[in-house]
Design a protein around this motif. Sequence first.
Motif, PDB file in Angstrom:
ATOM      1  N   TRP A 102       0.758  -1.538   0.263  1.00  0.00           N
ATOM      2  CA  TRP A 102      -0.398  -0.372   0.120  1.00  0.00           C
ATOM      3  C   TRP A 102       0.852   1.364  -0.047  1.00  0.00           C
ATOM      4  CZ3 TRP A 102      -4.799   1.283  -0.835  1.00  0.00           C
ATOM      5  CH2 TRP A 102      -5.148   3.137   0.002  1.00  0.00           C
ATOM      6  N   GLN A 105       2.329   3.510  -3.225  1.00  0.00           N
ATOM      7  CA  GLN A 105       1.613   4.291  -3.969  1.00  0.00           C
ATOM      8  C   GLN A 105       1.256   5.663  -3.241  1.00  0.00           C
ATOM      9  OE1 GLN A 105      -2.497   1.773  -4.936  1.00  0.00           O
ATOM     10  NE2 GLN A 105      -2.667   2.089  -3.382  1.00  0.00           N
ATOM     11  N   ASP A 106       1.394   7.022  -4.580  1.00  0.00           N
ATOM     12  CA  ASP A 106       1.321   7.926  -3.396  1.00  0.00           C
ATOM     13  C   ASP A 106       0.093   9.078  -3.358  1.00  0.00           C
ATOM     14  OD1 ASP A 106       0.798   8.351  -6.795  1.00  0.00           O
ATOM     15  OD2 ASP A 106       3.246   8.726  -7.146  1.00  0.00           O
ATOM     16  N   SER A 107      -0.505  10.050  -4.112  1.00  0.00           N
ATOM     17  CA  SER A 107      -1.328  10.488  -3.670  1.00  0.00           C
ATOM     18  C   SER A 107      -2.414  10.273  -4.801  1.00  0.00           C
ATOM     19  CB  SER A 107      -1.458  12.047  -2.948  1.00  0.00           C
ATOM     20  OG  SER A 107      -0.183  13.009  -4.445  1.00  0.00           O
ATOM     21  N   PHE A 108      -1.842  10.234  -5.650  1.00  0.00           N
ATOM     22  CA  PHE A 108      -1.974  10.401  -7.688  1.00  0.00           C
ATOM     23  C   PHE A 108      -2.422   8.657  -7.951  1.00  0.00           C
ATOM     24  CE2 PHE A 108       0.732  13.691  -8.211  1.00  0.00           C
ATOM     25  CZ  PHE A 108      -0.506  14.604  -8.636  1.00  0.00           C
ATOM     26  N   GLN A 109      -2.933   8.079  -6.656  1.00  0.00           N
ATOM     27  CA  GLN A 109      -3.079   6.897  -5.940  1.00  0.00           C
ATOM     28  C   GLN A 109      -2.649   4.884  -7.174  1.00  0.00           C
ATOM     29  OE1 GLN A 109      -7.816   7.113  -6.460  1.00  0.00           O
ATOM     30  NE2 GLN A 109      -7.646   9.239  -5.586  1.00  0.00           N
ATOM     31  N   HIS A 110      -0.931   5.992  -7.542  1.00  0.00           N
ATOM     32  CA  HIS A 110      -0.734   4.586  -8.214  1.00  0.00           C
ATOM     33  C   HIS A 110       0.634   4.459  -7.809  1.00  0.00           C
ATOM     34  CE1 HIS A 110       1.945   7.406 -10.612  1.00  0.00           C
ATOM     35  NE2 HIS A 110       0.409   7.985 -11.273  1.00  0.00           N
ATOM     36  N   ASN A 112       4.501   5.354  -6.846  1.00  0.00           N
ATOM     37  CA  ASN A 112       5.268   5.895  -7.376  1.00  0.00           C
ATOM     38  C   ASN A 112       6.398   5.915  -8.121  1.00  0.00           C
ATOM     39  OD1 ASN A 112       7.710   8.098  -6.852  1.00  0.00           O
ATOM     40  ND2 ASN A 112       5.892   9.281  -6.707  1.00  0.00           N
ATOM     41  N   THR A 166      -1.436  -0.087  -9.013  1.00  0.00           N
ATOM     42  CA  THR A 166      -1.590  -0.343  -8.240  1.00  0.00           C
ATOM     43  C   THR A 166      -1.661  -1.812  -7.205  1.00  0.00           C
ATOM     44  OG1 THR A 166      -3.990  -0.801  -9.149  1.00  0.00           O
ATOM     45  CG2 THR A 166      -3.515   1.565  -9.270  1.00  0.00           C
TER      46      THR A 166
END
Length: 239
Positions: A102, A105-110, A112, A166
């Motif tokens: 988990w 992932q970054d704030s772009f939802q994938h 990094n 993701t």
Amino acid sequence: MFKSRTISHAIRTGRLGYASQNRHTSSISALQAAFRDPSSPFHIPPGTQGPESPDSPPTQAHFTSLAAELPESTIGSLEEAHGKLWKAGLDPLSFWEQRIVWGDQDSFQHVNNVRYIRFFESARIKWMMSLGEELGGPVRAKAMISGQGVSLILKSIDVQFRRPVTYPDTLLIGYRPLPPATDHDTSTFHVAASAYSLAQKAFVAHSKEALVWYDYDRLKKCDPGERAKEVLRGRMSKE
């Protein structure tokens, strides 16, 4: 006033320290008793020892493959992924299974983009160890990743991102050395790597890197010798 004098007298005579020591000794005794009591959650059977910490992995943990922990459907995907990497000419001795967590992932939802540099590094290190194993067994393999003698150092890396990844997912990553140019520097060679997603059943990233043979004892790049070059040639795709 009397109470203050009593405490002062206890400190001077050492009685207060003695009482504290008694409490400390009593706590240790209670804990030791819990270790010996079979009904206690802290019980440690004779001849065994407790874990180093709550996060310590099991003694028999296996880190080389995730297959034993995956459902049958995913194992099938893993076998398919091995076939895809093999067909792409990637060296099976470099195959690295990278579980996506988990936190990747970054704030772009994938996942990094920076994470892929680490993912490729893990596969590259495994591949380097396999080279060392072929060149001189376990001792050379360990030296290859310990900065001892002649090993490899990363000069440059270029990553191309094809698909976002993701959680949850597992990537299978592989490497292959590229044929040298006719006028190349004997200390430098190039490799290609690819990351395949089990969830998407597709390649999600590719990498091209320049690696340098480096003498860590002399702190300078070097010619690795004919044996090392021969091993590299043997790992090149026959396509």
